[in-house]
Design a protein around this motif. Structure first.
Motif, PDB file in Angstrom:
ATOM      1  N   PRO A  43      40.916  23.460  41.783  1.00 28.85           N
ATOM      2  CA  PRO A  43      42.194  24.176  41.850  1.00 28.85           C
ATOM      3  C   PRO A  43      43.357  23.413  41.212  1.00 28.85           C
ATOM      4  O   PRO A  43      44.309  23.025  41.884  1.00 28.85           O
ATOM      5  CB  PRO A  43      42.407  24.349  43.351  1.00 28.85           C
ATOM      6  CG  PRO A  43      41.725  23.175  43.949  1.00 28.85           C
ATOM      7  CD  PRO A  43      40.540  22.899  43.065  1.00 28.85           C
ATOM      8  N   ASP A  45      46.196  23.312  37.880  1.00 28.73           N
ATOM      9  CA  ASP A  45      46.847  24.171  36.896  1.00 28.73           C
ATOM     10  C   ASP A  45      46.555  23.609  35.511  1.00 28.73           C
ATOM     11  O   ASP A  45      47.067  22.558  35.135  1.00 28.73           O
ATOM     12  CB  ASP A  45      48.352  24.228  37.174  1.00 28.73           C
ATOM     13  CG  ASP A  45      49.035  25.303  36.341  1.00 28.73           C
ATOM     14  OD1 ASP A  45      48.321  26.116  35.720  1.00 28.73           O
ATOM     15  OD2 ASP A  45      50.273  25.329  36.321  1.00 28.73           O
ATOM     16  N   SER A  54      44.967  31.336  40.344  1.00 30.81           N
ATOM     17  CA  SER A  54      44.418  32.221  41.377  1.00 30.81           C
ATOM     18  C   SER A  54      42.939  32.542  41.156  1.00 30.81           C
ATOM     19  O   SER A  54      42.259  33.012  42.068  1.00 30.81           O
ATOM     20  CB  SER A  54      45.221  33.518  41.449  1.00 30.81           C
ATOM     21  OG  SER A  54      45.144  34.207  40.217  1.00 30.81           O
ATOM     22  N   GLU A  55      42.433  32.308  39.939  1.00 29.26           N
ATOM     23  CA  GLU A  55      41.026  32.576  39.645  1.00 29.26           C
ATOM     24  C   GLU A  55      40.133  31.387  39.987  1.00 29.26           C
ATOM     25  O   GLU A  55      38.917  31.502  39.995  1.00 29.26           O
ATOM     26  CB  GLU A  55      40.853  32.892  38.158  1.00 29.26           C
ATOM     27  CG  GLU A  55      41.563  34.146  37.712  1.00 29.26           C
ATOM     28  CD  GLU A  55      41.528  34.339  36.206  1.00 29.26           C
ATOM     29  OE1 GLU A  55      41.443  35.499  35.789  1.00 29.26           O
ATOM     30  OE2 GLU A  55      41.584  33.343  35.453  1.00 29.26           O
ATOM     31  N   ARG A  56      40.744  30.249  40.255  1.00 27.70           N
ATOM     32  CA  ARG A  56      39.989  29.027  40.508  1.00 27.70           C
ATOM     33  C   ARG A  56      39.661  28.883  41.993  1.00 27.70           C
ATOM     34  O   ARG A  56      40.052  29.691  42.806  1.00 27.70           O
ATOM     35  CB  ARG A  56      40.797  27.819  40.026  1.00 27.70           C
ATOM     36  CG  ARG A  56      40.915  27.788  38.516  1.00 27.70           C
ATOM     37  CD  ARG A  56      41.873  26.708  38.060  1.00 27.70           C
ATOM     38  NE  ARG A  56      41.691  26.475  36.650  1.00 27.70           N
ATOM     39  CZ  ARG A  56      40.966  25.477  36.161  1.00 27.70           C
ATOM     40  NH1 ARG A  56      40.398  24.604  36.941  1.00 27.70           N
ATOM     41  NH2 ARG A  56      40.822  25.345  34.864  1.00 27.70           N
ATOM     42  N   ASN A  58      39.552  27.950  45.824  1.00 30.47           N
ATOM     43  CA  ASN A  58      40.495  27.688  46.900  1.00 30.47           C
ATOM     44  C   ASN A  58      39.697  27.615  48.196  1.00 30.47           C
ATOM     45  O   ASN A  58      38.570  28.129  48.279  1.00 30.47           O
ATOM     46  CB  ASN A  58      41.621  28.731  46.943  1.00 30.47           C
ATOM     47  CG  ASN A  58      41.156  30.084  47.417  1.00 30.47           C
ATOM     48  OD1 ASN A  58      40.709  30.232  48.540  1.00 30.47           O
ATOM     49  ND2 ASN A  58      41.251  31.086  46.546  1.00 30.47           N
TER      50      ASN A  58
END
Length: 183
Positions: A43, A45, A54-56, A58
């Motif tokens: 997660p 950037d 948000s696609e990675r 979490n």
């Protein structure tokens, strides 16, 4: 096909690694079997990756979401970010030809036959039809009431007041659970 999920010591804060142990020919699977999928990327950037944060990974992700994502990827390869460029080119060629180019589909067919044979050797029944694929659960036997616990939600007086209503009416649930009172 066989795969392995390896969880790091700081899971769920870091993503697990997912690797196919069975040889796979797929645009998003590396030669060594590693799966290239956003949900398994750390997660951070990284504007260069082309992925939204948000696609990675979490910490709310779990084995179920990983498997659903991998299954989805197997069915719909991402050819914009291929791990296997040759498979990606071949897949796009097959898709653009609307199935007339048979090279990609023949490789996949052989792969499926090989994994089916592996599964049979391992004593695993591979579902073929939708009925075989779907898990059926058995309905638990009806309770004779001996194991019921008192539910504070119902008040005996409230039930006695409702005697004039239909005895078969479901007092617990409404067919429409939208929250509107018009149901």
């Amino acid at each position: 096909m066989k795969a392995r999920i390896k969880f790091p010591v700081d899971y769920p804060y870091s993503p697990p690694a997912f690797r196919f142990l069975t040889k796979m020919w797929h645009p998003n699977i590396y030669e060594n079997g590693d799966v290239c999928i956003s949900i398994l990327h750390p997660p951070v950037d990284d504007p260069q990756s082309g992925e939204l944060p948000s696609e990675r990974w979490n910490p709310t992700q779990n084995v179920r979401t990983i498997l659903l994502s991998v299954i989805s990827l197997l069915n719909e390869p991402n050819t914009f970010s291929p791990a296997n460029v040759d498979a990606s080119v071949m897949y796009r060629k097959w898709k653009d030809s609307k199935g007339k180019d048979k090279e990609y589909i023949e490789i996949i067919r052989k792969q499926v036959l090989g994994t089916t044979a592996d599964a049979e050797r391992d004593g695993v029944k591979v579902p073929i039809t939708l009925d075989e694929y779907c898990v059926r659960t058995q309905v638990p036997p009806t309770d004779d009431g001996s194991n019921l616990l008192y539910d504070d939600y119902y008040d005996d007086e409230e039930l006695e007041d409702d005697d004039d209503e239909d005895d078969n009416e479901d007092l617990c649930y409404d067919e429409d659970d939208s929250g509107t009172e018009e149901s």
